[in-house]
Motif scaffolding. Structure first.
Motif, PDB file in Angstrom:
ATOM      1  N   MET A   1       0.849  -1.174   0.000  1.00  0.00           N
ATOM      2  CA  MET A   1       0.000   0.000   0.000  1.00  0.00           C
ATOM      3  C   MET A   1       0.891   1.233   0.000  1.00  0.00           C
ATOM      4  O   MET A   1       1.853   1.311   0.737  1.00  0.00           O
ATOM      5  CB  MET A   1      -0.887  -0.020   1.244  1.00  0.00           C
ATOM      6  N   SER A   2       0.538   2.183  -0.846  1.00  0.00           N
ATOM      7  CA  SER A   2       1.252   3.451  -0.877  1.00  0.00           C
ATOM      8  C   SER A   2       0.275   4.575  -0.567  1.00  0.00           C
ATOM      9  O   SER A   2      -0.750   4.711  -1.234  1.00  0.00           O
ATOM     10  CB  SER A   2       1.868   3.696  -2.257  1.00  0.00           C
ATOM     11  N   LEU A   3       0.602   5.339   0.449  1.00  0.00           N
ATOM     12  CA  LEU A   3      -0.180   6.511   0.813  1.00  0.00           C
ATOM     13  C   LEU A   3       0.721   7.721   0.627  1.00  0.00           C
ATOM     14  O   LEU A   3       1.736   7.844   1.298  1.00  0.00           O
ATOM     15  CB  LEU A   3      -0.663   6.426   2.260  1.00  0.00           C
ATOM     16  N   TYR A   4       0.351   8.566  -0.324  1.00  0.00           N
ATOM     17  CA  TYR A   4       1.127   9.765  -0.600  1.00  0.00           C
ATOM     18  C   TYR A   4       0.457  10.935   0.101  1.00  0.00           C
ATOM     19  O   TYR A   4      -0.676  11.293  -0.230  1.00  0.00           O
ATOM     20  CB  TYR A   4       1.229  10.000  -2.107  1.00  0.00           C
ATOM     21  N   LEU A   5       1.144  11.498   1.075  1.00  0.00           N
ATOM     22  CA  LEU A   5       0.602  12.567   1.909  1.00  0.00           C
ATOM     23  C   LEU A   5       1.250  13.890   1.543  1.00  0.00           C
ATOM     24  O   LEU A   5       2.470  13.998   1.476  1.00  0.00           O
ATOM     25  CB  LEU A   5       0.862  12.253   3.386  1.00  0.00           C
ATOM     26  N   GLU A   6       0.401  14.884   1.302  1.00  0.00           N
ATOM     27  CA  GLU A   6       0.869  16.250   1.071  1.00  0.00           C
ATOM     28  C   GLU A   6       0.138  17.141   2.054  1.00  0.00           C
ATOM     29  O   GLU A   6      -1.044  16.943   2.329  1.00  0.00           O
ATOM     30  CB  GLU A   6       0.559  16.674  -0.365  1.00  0.00           C
ATOM     31  N   GLU A   7       0.854  18.114   2.587  1.00  0.00           N
ATOM     32  CA  GLU A   7       0.250  18.995   3.575  1.00  0.00           C
ATOM     33  C   GLU A   7       0.520  20.436   3.182  1.00  0.00           C
ATOM     34  O   GLU A   7       1.621  20.781   2.770  1.00  0.00           O
ATOM     35  CB  GLU A   7       0.853  18.690   4.950  1.00  0.00           C
ATOM     36  N   GLU A   8      -0.528  21.272   3.325  1.00  0.00           N
ATOM     37  CA  GLU A   8      -0.368  22.700   3.048  1.00  0.00           C
ATOM     38  C   GLU A   8      -1.076  23.498   4.122  1.00  0.00           C
ATOM     39  O   GLU A   8      -1.951  22.981   4.814  1.00  0.00           O
ATOM     40  CB  GLU A   8      -0.889  23.045   1.650  1.00  0.00           C
ATOM     41  N   GLY A   9      -0.663  24.747   4.264  1.00  0.00           N
ATOM     42  CA  GLY A   9      -1.251  25.602   5.291  1.00  0.00           C
ATOM     43  C   GLY A   9      -0.395  25.620   6.541  1.00  0.00           C
ATOM     44  O   GLY A   9       0.517  24.814   6.709  1.00  0.00           O
ATOM     45  N   GLU A  10      -0.702  26.562   7.411  1.00  0.00           N
ATOM     46  CA  GLU A  10       0.098  26.786   8.627  1.00  0.00           C
ATOM     47  C   GLU A  10      -0.252  25.841   9.774  1.00  0.00           C
ATOM     48  O   GLU A  10       0.574  25.581  10.631  1.00  0.00           O
ATOM     49  CB  GLU A  10      -0.086  28.236   9.099  1.00  0.00           C
ATOM     50  N   ILE A  11      -1.475  25.358   9.808  1.00  0.00           N
ATOM     51  CA  ILE A  11      -1.934  24.529  10.936  1.00  0.00           C
ATOM     52  C   ILE A  11      -1.269  23.158  10.897  1.00  0.00           C
ATOM     53  O   ILE A  11      -1.162  22.536   9.839  1.00  0.00           O
ATOM     54  CB  ILE A  11      -3.470  24.385  10.900  1.00  0.00           C
ATOM     55  N   THR A  12      -0.856  22.708  12.078  1.00  0.00           N
ATOM     56  CA  THR A  12      -0.296  21.363  12.230  1.00  0.00           C
ATOM     57  C   THR A  12      -1.196  20.599  13.190  1.00  0.00           C
ATOM     58  O   THR A  12      -1.535  21.099  14.262  1.00  0.00           O
ATOM     59  CB  THR A  12       1.138  21.435  12.808  1.00  0.00           C
ATOM     60  N   LEU A  13      -1.589  19.401  12.809  1.00  0.00           N
ATOM     61  CA  LEU A  13      -2.417  18.576  13.693  1.00  0.00           C
ATOM     62  C   LEU A  13      -1.529  17.971  14.779  1.00  0.00           C
ATOM     63  O   LEU A  13      -0.365  17.649  14.528  1.00  0.00           O
ATOM     64  CB  LEU A  13      -3.133  17.497  12.886  1.00  0.00           C
ATOM     65  N   PRO A  14      -2.073  17.783  15.996  1.00  0.00           N
ATOM     66  CA  PRO A  14      -1.259  17.391  17.164  1.00  0.00           C
ATOM     67  C   PRO A  14      -1.007  15.881  17.290  1.00  0.00           C
ATOM     68  O   PRO A  14      -1.100  15.319  18.377  1.00  0.00           O
ATOM     69  CB  PRO A  14      -2.101  17.914  18.336  1.00  0.00           C
ATOM     70  N   PHE A  15      -0.692  15.228  16.180  1.00  0.00           N
ATOM     71  CA  PHE A  15      -0.373  13.797  16.175  1.00  0.00           C
ATOM     72  C   PHE A  15       0.326  13.506  14.861  1.00  0.00           C
ATOM     73  O   PHE A  15       0.387  14.358  13.973  1.00  0.00           O
ATOM     74  CB  PHE A  15      -1.639  12.934  16.346  1.00  0.00           C
ATOM     75  N   GLU A  16       0.843  12.295  14.719  1.00  0.00           N
ATOM     76  CA  GLU A  16       1.539  11.893  13.492  1.00  0.00           C
ATOM     77  C   GLU A  16       0.513  11.535  12.426  1.00  0.00           C
ATOM     78  O   GLU A  16      -0.030  10.425  12.417  1.00  0.00           O
ATOM     79  CB  GLU A  16       2.467  10.705  13.770  1.00  0.00           C
ATOM     80  N   THR A  17       0.226  12.470  11.536  1.00  0.00           N
ATOM     81  CA  THR A  17      -0.826  12.272  10.546  1.00  0.00           C
ATOM     82  C   THR A  17      -0.543  11.085   9.622  1.00  0.00           C
ATOM     83  O   THR A  17      -1.453  10.315   9.319  1.00  0.00           O
ATOM     84  CB  THR A  17      -1.042  13.549   9.708  1.00  0.00           C
TER      85      THR A  17
END
Length: 165
Positions: A1-17
């Motif tokens: 399984m391949s999960l390609y994660l991209e993140e944008e914006g200033e907010i960071t979620l408080p766990f390992e996304t």
């Protein structure tokens, strides 16, 4: 399984996304009995960007929590028997089944977690489970479909042991 994660914006979620997303995606694939290695794209974004996408792709002029863009059209949700005939459904480089894209608003994750009284991690995991079911062809427009989807979401969340607090 391949999960390609991209993140944008200033907010960071408080766990390992990535860790949580991998866990829920794997559990959903196993739960649904997907017989192929799969590829999923996940974009974590802002309310403004998901609002723009919701308007562009669904003609709905507001931010939403999650958008799902399935690559396959199922006659029966979760029935992968037709996929072998769909050569373009597989990534030519990896051989993985390209299920589709998931877009999640990080702002909605935080706001809905607070509104529903559970952790942001639980809200994020739930949105991934919900979206994976859309990538498998499930929907919730009709009452019967909604009940089926809710039951499957609950069972996937139990499988990964990320439960309501």
């Amino acid at each position: 399984m391949s999960l390609y994660l991209e993140e944008e914006g200033e907010i960071t979620l408080p766990f390992e996304t990535k860790e949580v997303a991998d866990l829920v995606v794997e559990a959903a694939l196993e739960y649904e009995g997907c017989p192929y290695e799969a590829e999923i794209n996940l974009l974590l974004t802002t309310d403004d960007e998901i609002h723009r996408m919701n308007e562009e792709f669904r003609q709905i002029d507001r931010a939403t929590d999650v958008l799902s863009f399935p690559m396959l059209e199922y006659e029966t949700p979760g029935d992968f028997s037709f996929v072998e005939e769909e050569a373009e459904a597989f990534n030519p480089e990896s051989g993985e089944l390209m299920l589709g894209d998931i877009v999640i608003s990080k702002e909605k994750v935080l706001a809905q977690a607070e509104a529903y009284g559970h952790s942001p991690k639980r809200e994020f995991a739930f949105l991934i489970a919900h979206s994976m079911l859309h990538l498998f062809g499930y929907d919730h427009m009709e009452e019967e479909e909604r009940l089926v989807m809710e039951e499957r979401q609950r069972e996937i969340m139990e499988k990964v042991q990320i439960l309501r607090a």
